[in-house]
Design an enzyme around this catalytic site. Structure first.
Site, PDB file in Angstrom:
ATOM      1  N   ASP A  32      67.735   5.167  10.191  1.00  0.00           N
ATOM      2  CA  ASP A  32      66.422   5.383   9.573  1.00  0.00           C
ATOM      3  C   ASP A  32      66.546   5.300   8.049  1.00  0.00           C
ATOM      4  OD1 ASP A  32      64.006   6.299   8.688  1.00  0.00           O
ATOM      5  OD2 ASP A  32      64.092   8.233   9.742  1.00  0.00           O
ATOM      6  N   GLU A  82      86.889   5.897 -14.492  1.00  0.00           N
ATOM      7  CA  GLU A  82      87.895   6.094 -13.446  1.00  0.00           C
ATOM      8  C   GLU A  82      88.077   4.796 -12.666  1.00  0.00           C
ATOM      9  OE1 GLU A  82      86.659   8.494  -9.926  1.00  0.00           O
ATOM     10  OE2 GLU A  82      84.889   8.965 -11.133  1.00  0.00           O
ATOM     11  N   CYS A 114      84.342  11.959 -12.614  1.00  0.00           N
ATOM     12  CA  CYS A 114      83.022  11.752 -13.240  1.00  0.00           C
ATOM     13  C   CYS A 114      82.814  12.640 -14.463  1.00  0.00           C
ATOM     14  CB  CYS A 114      81.924  12.000 -12.217  1.00  0.00           C
ATOM     15  SG  CYS A 114      82.096  10.962 -10.764  1.00  0.00           S
ATOM     16  N   THR A 155      76.343   5.589  -1.257  1.00  0.00           N
ATOM     17  CA  THR A 155      76.327   6.216  -2.583  1.00  0.00           C
ATOM     18  C   THR A 155      77.169   5.424  -3.587  1.00  0.00           C
ATOM     19  OG1 THR A 155      78.119   7.746  -1.994  1.00  0.00           O
ATOM     20  CG2 THR A 155      75.883   8.524  -1.653  1.00  0.00           C
ATOM     21  N   SER A 204      82.873  18.311  -1.206  1.00  0.00           N
ATOM     22  CA  SER A 204      82.677  18.040  -2.628  1.00  0.00           C
ATOM     23  C   SER A 204      81.349  18.617  -3.123  1.00  0.00           C
ATOM     24  CB  SER A 204      82.718  16.523  -2.864  1.00  0.00           C
ATOM     25  OG  SER A 204      82.681  16.264  -4.237  1.00  0.00           O
ATOM     26  N   HIS A 236      74.979  15.796 -13.073  1.00  0.00           N
ATOM     27  CA  HIS A 236      75.744  14.654 -12.594  1.00  0.00           C
ATOM     28  C   HIS A 236      75.173  14.266 -11.225  1.00  0.00           C
ATOM     29  CE1 HIS A 236      78.669  11.998 -11.073  1.00  0.00           C
ATOM     30  NE2 HIS A 236      79.172  12.861 -10.207  1.00  0.00           N
ATOM     31  N   LYS A 245      69.426  19.836  -5.091  1.00  0.00           N
ATOM     32  CA  LYS A 245      70.083  21.039  -4.556  1.00  0.00           C
ATOM     33  C   LYS A 245      70.668  21.885  -5.694  1.00  0.00           C
ATOM     34  CE  LYS A 245      71.284  19.224  -0.032  1.00  0.00           C
ATOM     35  NZ  LYS A 245      72.306  18.944   0.959  1.00  0.00           N
ATOM     36  N   SER A 308      85.174  15.428  -9.838  1.00  0.00           N
ATOM     37  CA  SER A 308      85.962  15.926  -8.699  1.00  0.00           C
ATOM     38  C   SER A 308      87.404  16.160  -9.098  1.00  0.00           C
ATOM     39  CB  SER A 308      85.917  14.913  -7.557  1.00  0.00           C
ATOM     40  OG  SER A 308      84.621  14.854  -7.034  1.00  0.00           O
TER      41      SER A 308
END
Ligand code: COA
Length: 387
Positions: A32, A82, A114, A155, A204, A236, A245, A308
């Protein structure tokens, strides 16, 4: 009157011409499309052509800044990435040549997932405080690439942001207070022998939210601004839903009412570019400044940087009077509008970028829309030139 305030004087970004729509990706995988548009909050993934890499993206992003201010006063170029192209030589040296910059300049590359562009920004601000006549060019450039058919595939993205840091902050002054947090974890990493990262995306995201709380606490303890006195927040954004979130988490921690207007403008560009790792936070800053329909002069912006591994920093700044005159809004919106969608097969072809490793000669077909391109790789040397 000269501003004499340390911070960001100029801000520019670049994305290549091609993208794959996440609707196309969802159709290919038989899922979907709302999972991507709503579930992770992304619409498009910018893809470099075979004659583009972090060097060409970075040169394109920085060119308008050099056109505007020249390079005579820039004595430091920090390249944050990176997805560097060499374990030894800094990618910024190629960019320095392509842009015809002043040879009286130090050039260095920085890495911490990042987060590195934020370290570059803080170091540049500290350096400018010590040497107020200096200007520092920071370029954050990355190509985010995950394994095909993995959960991270949706992503991906790429892009570059260039920032000029000086004692004449025409866009955003930087507060001296910042909140820091480091912990040794394995949420996302890429050993030297791998092209794609290893990632536990859910872990993560949890560590990201914890690092937000930790760096916010430190920011408060260092005398930072109250939650209610920050007008806009930039996070970020490996994918924009994580920013939603994060903002809800921070509002809850502060017992404050959630107001998503504080973050929505800052997600517009990221939604249609995808993850560009260390450039993502600064793309969100540009998106905030260029998409807000009201004048942001004097407003405080809170920025959360996460890399990370993991290092995080919460810091803030103030939007300067007349900032709109120094943005490149029309240029940026044209870069985003004038793009071409890829079929899934065409995306696969770009994903499988040739990577000669034995010194054999390779010359990619000209495809980049910008001024700079990777012309060839021969005897292990990369050759860049203007199109
Ligand atoms: N409509 C709307 N939402 C939907 C949906 C649909 N049809 N189907 C699923 N969703 C929602 C899920 O409920 C979930 O929401 P939640 O996060 O609130 O639970 C979200 O979409 C993602 O779905 P999920 O099944 O959990 O995703 P996934 O297993 O495909 O993984 C990521 C998503 C983001 C974890 C994955 O893409 C990833 O690991 N990316 C890399 C992230 C990264 O780079 N991290 C390191 C740097 S910070």
């Amino acid at each position: 009157m000269t501003n004499m305030t340390i911070g960001i004087e100029k801000l520019s970004f670049y994305v290549p011409k091609h993208y794959i729509s996440l609707t196309t990706m969802a159709e290919h995988h038989g899922i979907d499309p709302a999972k991507f548009s709503r579930g992770i909050g992304q619409d498009k993934i910018a893809m470099p052509s075979h004659d583009e890499d972090v060097v060409t993206l970075a040169a394109e992003a920085a060119q308008p800044i050099i056109d505007a201010v020249g390079s005579d006063d820039i004595d430091t170029l920090i390249f944050a990435t990176e997805t560097g192209i060499d374990h030894s030589k800094a990618a910024g040296i190629y960019v320095h040549r392509l842009l015809g910059m002043n040879p009286r300049c130090r050039v260095v590359e920085m890495k911490q997932a990042c987060y590195s562009a934020t370290a570059a920004l803080q170091m540049a601000a500290g350096y400018v405080a010590r040497k107020p006549s200096a200007k520092v060019l920071i370029i954050a450039a990355d190509v985010s690439r995950y394994d095909l058919d993995s959960s991270g595939e949706a992503t991906q993205g790429c892009g570059a942001v260039a920032m000029l840091v000086s004692n004449d902050a025409k866009i955003l002054s930087l507060d001296t207070v910042s909140g820091l947090f480091t912990e040794d974890i394995m949420d996302f990493w890429r050993p030297n022998y791998r092209k794609t990262p290893l990632v536990d995306g859910k872990y993560s995201a949890l560590r990201y939210l914890n690092a937000l709380a930790e760096s916010w606490t430190d920011y408060q303890q260092q005398g930072g601004r109250d939650f209610t006195s920050i007008d806009r927040f930039c996070y970020h954004l490996p994918f924009s839903r994580l920013g939603v979130k994060a903002h809800s988490h921070l509002a809850k921690l502060n017992g404050a009412k959630l107001d998503n207007v504080q973050i929505t403008d800052g997600m517009a560009y990221n939604r249609v570019v995808g993850n560009c790792y260390t450039a993502s936070l600064y793309l969100s800053l540009i998106s905030t400044l260029e998409n807000a329909d009201q004048d942001l002069t004097g407003q405080a912006v809170g920025l959360f940087s996460y890399g990370s591994g993991a290092v995080a920093e919460f810091f803030s700044g103030v939007v300067q009077e007349g900032y709109q005159d120094h943005l490149m809004t029309t240029h940026h919106q044209k870069l985003l509008d004038d793009r071409a969608a890829l079929s899934y097969d065409a995306y696969l072809n770009l994903w499988h970028a040739p990577d000669p490793q034995n010194g054999e000669a390779y010359a990619p077909e000209p495809a980049a829309r910008g001024r700079y391109r990777l012309v060839s790789i021969d005897e292990h040397k990369r050759h860049y030139d203007t199109a």
